[in-house]
Structure formats: C-alpha cells, structure tokens
Design a protein around this motif. Structure first.
Motif, PDB file in Angstrom:
ATOM      1  N   ILE A  39       0.834  -1.202   0.000  1.00  0.00           N
ATOM      2  CA  ILE A  39       0.000   0.000   0.000  1.00  0.00           C
ATOM      3  C   ILE A  39       0.869   1.253   0.000  1.00  0.00           C
ATOM      4  O   ILE A  39       0.616   2.206  -0.750  1.00  0.00           O
ATOM      5  N   TYR A  40       1.908   1.262   0.826  1.00  0.00           N
ATOM      6  CA  TYR A  40       2.776   2.434   0.901  1.00  0.00           C
ATOM      7  C   TYR A  40       3.440   2.718  -0.439  1.00  0.00           C
ATOM      8  O   TYR A  40       3.418   3.856  -0.932  1.00  0.00           O
ATOM      9  N   TYR A  41       4.025   1.685  -1.043  1.00  0.00           N
ATOM     10  CA  TYR A  41       4.730   1.913  -2.302  1.00  0.00           C
ATOM     11  C   TYR A  41       3.766   2.161  -3.459  1.00  0.00           C
ATOM     12  O   TYR A  41       4.105   2.860  -4.412  1.00  0.00           O
ATOM     13  N   GLY A  42       2.563   1.596  -3.396  1.00  0.00           N
ATOM     14  CA  GLY A  42       1.573   1.904  -4.416  1.00  0.00           C
ATOM     15  C   GLY A  42       1.171   3.361  -4.376  1.00  0.00           C
ATOM     16  O   GLY A  42       1.093   4.033  -5.427  1.00  0.00           O
ATOM     17  N   ILE A  43       0.903   3.895  -3.183  1.00  0.00           N
ATOM     18  CA  ILE A  43       0.564   5.317  -3.047  1.00  0.00           C
ATOM     19  C   ILE A  43       1.733   6.189  -3.472  1.00  0.00           C
ATOM     20  O   ILE A  43       1.562   7.216  -4.150  1.00  0.00           O
ATOM     21  N   SER A  44       2.949   5.788  -3.101  1.00  0.00           N
ATOM     22  CA  SER A  44       4.134   6.556  -3.479  1.00  0.00           C
ATOM     23  C   SER A  44       4.305   6.609  -4.993  1.00  0.00           C
ATOM     24  O   SER A  44       4.621   7.663  -5.551  1.00  0.00           O
ATOM     25  N   ASP A  45       4.102   5.487  -5.676  1.00  0.00           N
ATOM     26  CA  ASP A  45       4.247   5.478  -7.134  1.00  0.00           C
ATOM     27  C   ASP A  45       3.209   6.358  -7.809  1.00  0.00           C
ATOM     28  O   ASP A  45       3.485   6.984  -8.841  1.00  0.00           O
ATOM     29  N   LEU A  46       1.998   6.410  -7.255  1.00  0.00           N
ATOM     30  CA  LEU A  46       0.938   7.211  -7.866  1.00  0.00           C
ATOM     31  C   LEU A  46       1.117   8.694  -7.603  1.00  0.00           C
ATOM     32  O   LEU A  46       0.788   9.532  -8.470  1.00  0.00           O
ATOM     33  N   THR A  47       1.613   9.044  -6.422  1.00  0.00           N
ATOM     34  CA  THR A  47       1.723  10.460  -6.066  1.00  0.00           C
ATOM     35  C   THR A  47       3.064  11.072  -6.456  1.00  0.00           C
ATOM     36  O   THR A  47       3.129  12.042  -7.200  1.00  0.00           O
ATOM     37  N   ARG A  48       4.137  10.474  -5.994  1.00  0.00           N
ATOM     38  CA  ARG A  48       5.469  11.013  -6.294  1.00  0.00           C
ATOM     39  C   ARG A  48       6.055  10.471  -7.578  1.00  0.00           C
ATOM     40  O   ARG A  48       6.940  11.089  -8.171  1.00  0.00           O
ATOM     41  N   GLY A  49       5.582   9.298  -8.014  1.00  0.00           N
ATOM     42  CA  GLY A  49       6.080   8.718  -9.248  1.00  0.00           C
ATOM     43  C   GLY A  49       7.399   7.984  -9.042  1.00  0.00           C
ATOM     44  O   GLY A  49       7.974   7.963  -7.950  1.00  0.00           O
ATOM     45  N   VAL A  60      12.579  10.725 -16.939  1.00  0.00           N
ATOM     46  CA  VAL A  60      11.170  10.479 -17.215  1.00  0.00           C
ATOM     47  C   VAL A  60      10.539   9.863 -15.974  1.00  0.00           C
ATOM     48  O   VAL A  60      11.006   8.840 -15.476  1.00  0.00           O
ATOM     49  N   MET A  61       9.496  10.500 -15.471  1.00  0.00           N
ATOM     50  CA  MET A  61       8.795  10.008 -14.285  1.00  0.00           C
ATOM     51  C   MET A  61       7.428   9.462 -14.684  1.00  0.00           C
ATOM     52  O   MET A  61       6.708  10.085 -15.463  1.00  0.00           O
ATOM     53  N   HIS A  62       7.089   8.274 -14.170  1.00  0.00           N
ATOM     54  CA  HIS A  62       5.782   7.675 -14.394  1.00  0.00           C
ATOM     55  C   HIS A  62       4.994   7.679 -13.096  1.00  0.00           C
ATOM     56  O   HIS A  62       5.557   7.534 -12.004  1.00  0.00           O
ATOM     57  N   HIS A  63       3.698   7.837 -13.225  1.00  0.00           N
ATOM     58  CA  HIS A  63       2.811   7.825 -12.063  1.00  0.00           C
ATOM     59  C   HIS A  63       1.745   6.738 -12.276  1.00  0.00           C
ATOM     60  O   HIS A  63       0.594   7.038 -12.619  1.00  0.00           O
ATOM     61  N   ASP A  64       2.144   5.510 -12.121  1.00  0.00           N
ATOM     62  CA  ASP A  64       1.223   4.381 -12.264  1.00  0.00           C
ATOM     63  C   ASP A  64       1.699   3.246 -11.366  1.00  0.00           C
ATOM     64  O   ASP A  64       2.645   3.407 -10.592  1.00  0.00           O
ATOM     65  N   LEU A  65       1.038   2.101 -11.485  1.00  0.00           N
ATOM     66  CA  LEU A  65       1.344   0.953 -10.633  1.00  0.00           C
ATOM     67  C   LEU A  65       2.127  -0.126 -11.359  1.00  0.00           C
ATOM     68  O   LEU A  65       2.202  -1.267 -10.887  1.00  0.00           O
ATOM     69  N   SER A  66       2.728   0.221 -12.512  1.00  0.00           N
ATOM     70  CA  SER A  66       3.458  -0.787 -13.279  1.00  0.00           C
ATOM     71  C   SER A  66       4.661  -1.328 -12.509  1.00  0.00           C
ATOM     72  O   SER A  66       4.938  -2.525 -12.525  1.00  0.00           O
ATOM     73  N   LYS A  67       5.374  -0.453 -11.828  1.00  0.00           N
ATOM     74  CA  LYS A  67       6.546  -0.890 -11.078  1.00  0.00           C
ATOM     75  C   LYS A  67       6.140  -1.813  -9.935  1.00  0.00           C
ATOM     76  O   LYS A  67       6.798  -2.835  -9.680  1.00  0.00           O
ATOM     77  N   LEU A  68       5.062  -1.468  -9.245  1.00  0.00           N
ATOM     78  CA  LEU A  68       4.571  -2.323  -8.175  1.00  0.00           C
ATOM     79  C   LEU A  68       4.119  -3.672  -8.731  1.00  0.00           C
ATOM     80  O   LEU A  68       4.369  -4.725  -8.131  1.00  0.00           O
ATOM     81  N   GLY A  69       3.473  -3.645  -9.908  1.00  0.00           N
ATOM     82  CA  GLY A  69       3.078  -4.889 -10.537  1.00  0.00           C
ATOM     83  C   GLY A  69       4.275  -5.756 -10.893  1.00  0.00           C
ATOM     84  O   GLY A  69       4.234  -6.985 -10.750  1.00  0.00           O
ATOM     85  N   PHE A  70       5.347  -5.117 -11.356  1.00  0.00           N
ATOM     86  CA  PHE A  70       6.573  -5.864 -11.654  1.00  0.00           C
ATOM     87  C   PHE A  70       7.155  -6.475 -10.386  1.00  0.00           C
ATOM     88  O   PHE A  70       7.614  -7.624 -10.399  1.00  0.00           O
ATOM     89  N   VAL A 206       7.291 -12.884 -22.472  1.00  0.00           N
ATOM     90  CA  VAL A 206       6.363 -13.638 -23.325  1.00  0.00           C
ATOM     91  C   VAL A 206       5.181 -12.769 -23.717  1.00  0.00           C
ATOM     92  O   VAL A 206       4.767 -12.732 -24.877  1.00  0.00           O
ATOM     93  N   PHE A 207       4.634 -12.041 -22.756  1.00  0.00           N
ATOM     94  CA  PHE A 207       3.548 -11.092 -23.023  1.00  0.00           C
ATOM     95  C   PHE A 207       3.554 -10.060 -21.900  1.00  0.00           C
ATOM     96  O   PHE A 207       4.333 -10.165 -20.940  1.00  0.00           O
ATOM     97  N   THR A 208       2.686  -9.077 -22.010  1.00  0.00           N
ATOM     98  CA  THR A 208       2.631  -7.980 -21.044  1.00  0.00           C
ATOM     99  C   THR A 208       1.209  -7.819 -20.549  1.00  0.00           C
ATOM    100  O   THR A 208       0.254  -7.861 -21.337  1.00  0.00           O
ATOM    101  N   ILE A 209       1.059  -7.630 -19.246  1.00  0.00           N
ATOM    102  CA  ILE A 209      -0.246  -7.393 -18.632  1.00  0.00           C
ATOM    103  C   ILE A 209      -0.174  -6.080 -17.868  1.00  0.00           C
ATOM    104  O   ILE A 209       0.571  -5.964 -16.899  1.00  0.00           O
TER     105      ILE A 209
END
Length: 369
Positions: A39-49, A60-70, A206-209
């Motif tokens: 939860i902490y890192y998910g909020i951090s990725d969305l807010t601070r990127g 380049v800064m991203h503001h999504d949950l892709s890193k957490l998903g990885f 193999v593929f990306t989700i």
C-alpha cells in the motif's frame, strides 16, 4: 438411597483486557502489517512517481502501478520456489514435529543434480525447443527422485533412531546434516557461484499485462509449482497413503493401533518433501542461471519463515507463506536494498510469532510424544 453430589459451576473468569487486545491484533494486525509495504509503495508510485528512464537527457517520471506490478510478478515467481521448499518443512513437522534444517541443503543438491543432468543430456543454447522441454522434464524427474531418496536416507540414518529421544537431539542432528550436505556441495562444484546455461531465456518477456512483462522464468516457476501442489493436495486428501499421513499426524499411536505402518508413512513424508525440494532446485537453477553450494542456507531460512507464516503443518499455509515471503523479498530488494531483505523478512517472522503464533492458516498441533 445413594445421593449424587454435583459440584457447583465456578463463576466465569473475566477475560483480561490485554489478552482480548492481543487476540484482536493477532487476527487483523498481521494482515495490516503484510499489506503495509504494498500500500505504501503503491501510493508513493501514484503520487510522487518513479524514474522510468531518460529522454534527451531528462529524467522520465511515471505515475502508475506498473513498477509495483513488476515487483509482485518477481515476488510471486520467487515465492513459488520458496513455497515448494516450505511444503517440505511443513510436511515433516506435521508428521513428527521436527524442523528439518537440512531441507534447504537438500534443495541445493536438487539444483546441482539438475545441472549435472543437463550436461549429461547435452542441453545447450543450440538445442531445439522440444529438446529443451524434454530435457528439463527428464531433469525434473531425476532431481526429484534424487532429493526424495536423499531425504528418506537422512530420515532413516539420523532421525528414526532418535524418534523417542529428547527434542534437542534430532534438532542438532538436522543441523549437523545441513553442514554435511553443504560440504558435499562444496566438494561437488567448488566454493564460488557458477553460472549455468540459460536454456529457456528466463528473462525474455512472453507477453505484457498492464505494463508488467511476464517473463519465461515466471511461467516456468508456476508451471512446475501449481501442478505439483495440486497433485500433493489430491494425494493427501484422496489416497490411502495420504490418509495414513493425516492419521499419523493426528496421533501416531492411534494410527499404529489401526494397522498403519507409521515408519513407512514417515519415510513417505520425507520422500514427498525431498522431491518437492528437488523440483524447486531445478526451477532455481533455470531461473537464476547460477548455482552455489551455500544457496540452500538462505533458501531454507526463507522457506522456513514461509512455513511458519502460513501455519506450520498446513500445506496451503506453506504455499501462501511462500508467495507472501517472495513479494516481501522483491519489494525489499527493489525499494529498500538487498542488504536489508533478510532483516525485514525476519522482522515479519517475529511479528507473526508475537501476533499470531499459529500463522495465517495454522491450527494448534499435538505435542510430540
């Protein structure tokens, strides 16, 4: 006429407020602790990127949950390995209430055996896809048979003579066998980490989700772990030997009186646990593309922590604990630093023992007799 005296029912004892608080936090506090990092890192990725590369010299800064998903994808694939090893711990403990500290090194022998079979079969980067799949299947079977047989041998030589000894004796014996197996690995492949052929291109996507690449190594880990766990669950719940295992776990003496060969059942348990450790060893070698005589130490600690977290003696709990430990390890390695990973994992273990000693899915077990 004889009279019957009925003892008065004692008044109910008021529950201690601190005990009630401990039970409440044991149920929900552990779940909150496990959810805190994602939860902490998910909020951090969305807010601070998070940094996702450079374009024309600019970050380049991203503001999504892709890193957490990885992080979750890596953690769940690692967790599949820890889960297979943790099942071995939980099976043995459920039967004879022994923590088999040599189990992590049995996993190491499984990796070495699998790599040795690859060399014998001549598997290489030029081998066809069908040849690689067939070679890995043969290696998997041989590694599982080798480690399962090794685990049975350890039980017959070291643990069976100490079945009625004080608990400390088999525990020390297990540690001694752990050092013996480490030295076998040291003599077998030397003291340094050795790279092995990346037979499947484990890091190829193999593929990306949802922006999260799913690598070949992840698919291999789950393709081996899921069928083995399902087969084990079916075996324990549906077959006569599996029912004998459950009966022995509940009460060895009663099982013996009912005609169950307890010694054979215990050996079967060690065979199954060792075989799963061998399967984990093959996955580790393919996934990590390196082996080391000391790899069983950390793997054993993580898997033991997973077994305790899920509930020692519970197969489903061992799988759940392995996956959770894998995710915690992935988040710590990526976000905090690998030098802190073991400390964080064992901090969670301490929290579990304090808040919920029986683990997430565990129940009270019998005292060893």
């Amino acid at each position: 006429m004889e009279t019957t005296t009925i003892s008065p029912i004692p008044p109910p004892v008021a529950a201690h407020p601190l005990a009630a608080v401990r039970r409440y936090f044991g149920r929900w506090g552990l779940i909150a602790a496990l959810a805190a990092l994602p939860i902490y890192y998910g909020i951090s990725d969305l807010t601070r990127g998070y940094q996702a590369g450079y374009v024309a010299g600019h970050v380049v800064m991203h503001h999504d949950l892709s890193k957490l998903g990885f992080n979750f994808a890596v953690g769940l694939s690692n967790g599949a390995i820890w889960a297979l090893i943790a099942i071995g711990y939980t099976l043995v403990y459920g039967i004879i209430e022994l923590i088999n500290f040599a189990h992590g090194d049995v996993f190491m022998i499984g990796s070495f055996t699998a790599v040795g079979i690859w060399s014998v079969l001549g598997l290489s980067l030029t081998t066809s896809a069908l040849g690689v799949i067939g070679g890995l299947a043969v290696s998997l079977v041989i590694a599982m048979l080798t480690t399962g047989s090794l685990n049975v041998l350890i039980e017959r030589v070291a643990y069976k003579p100490l079945r009625n000894a004080p608990k400390l004796a088999p525990l020390i014996t297990a540690i001694g066998f752990s050092f013996i197996l480490q030295n076998v690995g040291l003599l077998w492949r030397g003291g340094s980490q050795q790279s092995v052929t990346d037979l499947i291109g484990a890091q190829k996507a193999v593929f990306t989700i949802g922006g999260v690449p799913i690598l070949r190594g992840y698919i291999l880990a789950w393709a081996v772990m899921v069928p083995l766990v399902l087969a084990l669950s079916w075996f324990i719940s549906r077959t006569r030997p599996g029912k004998a295992m459950r009966a022995t776990a509940q009460d060895p003496e009663a099982a013996r009186l009912m005609g169950i060969n307890v010694n054979t059942t215990v050996s079967l348990t060690f065979l199954l646990g060792g075989a799963l450790a061998g399967a984990a060893g093959l996955i580790y070698a393919v996934y990590e593309t390196q082996v080391w005589y000391f790899q069983g130490f950390q793997a054993g600690l993580f898997a033991f922590t997973a077994a305790v977290m899920g509930g020692i003696g519970n197969v489903r709990g061992a799988v759940l604990g392995g996956l959770i430990i894998g995710v915690i390890q992935s988040l710590s390695d990526e976000r905090i630093g690998p030098q802190w990973t073991e400390a964080i994992v064992f901090a969670y273990l301490i929290a579990i023992m304090v808040l919920r000693p029986t683990g997430l899915l565990g129940e009270e077990t019998r005292e060893a007799g």
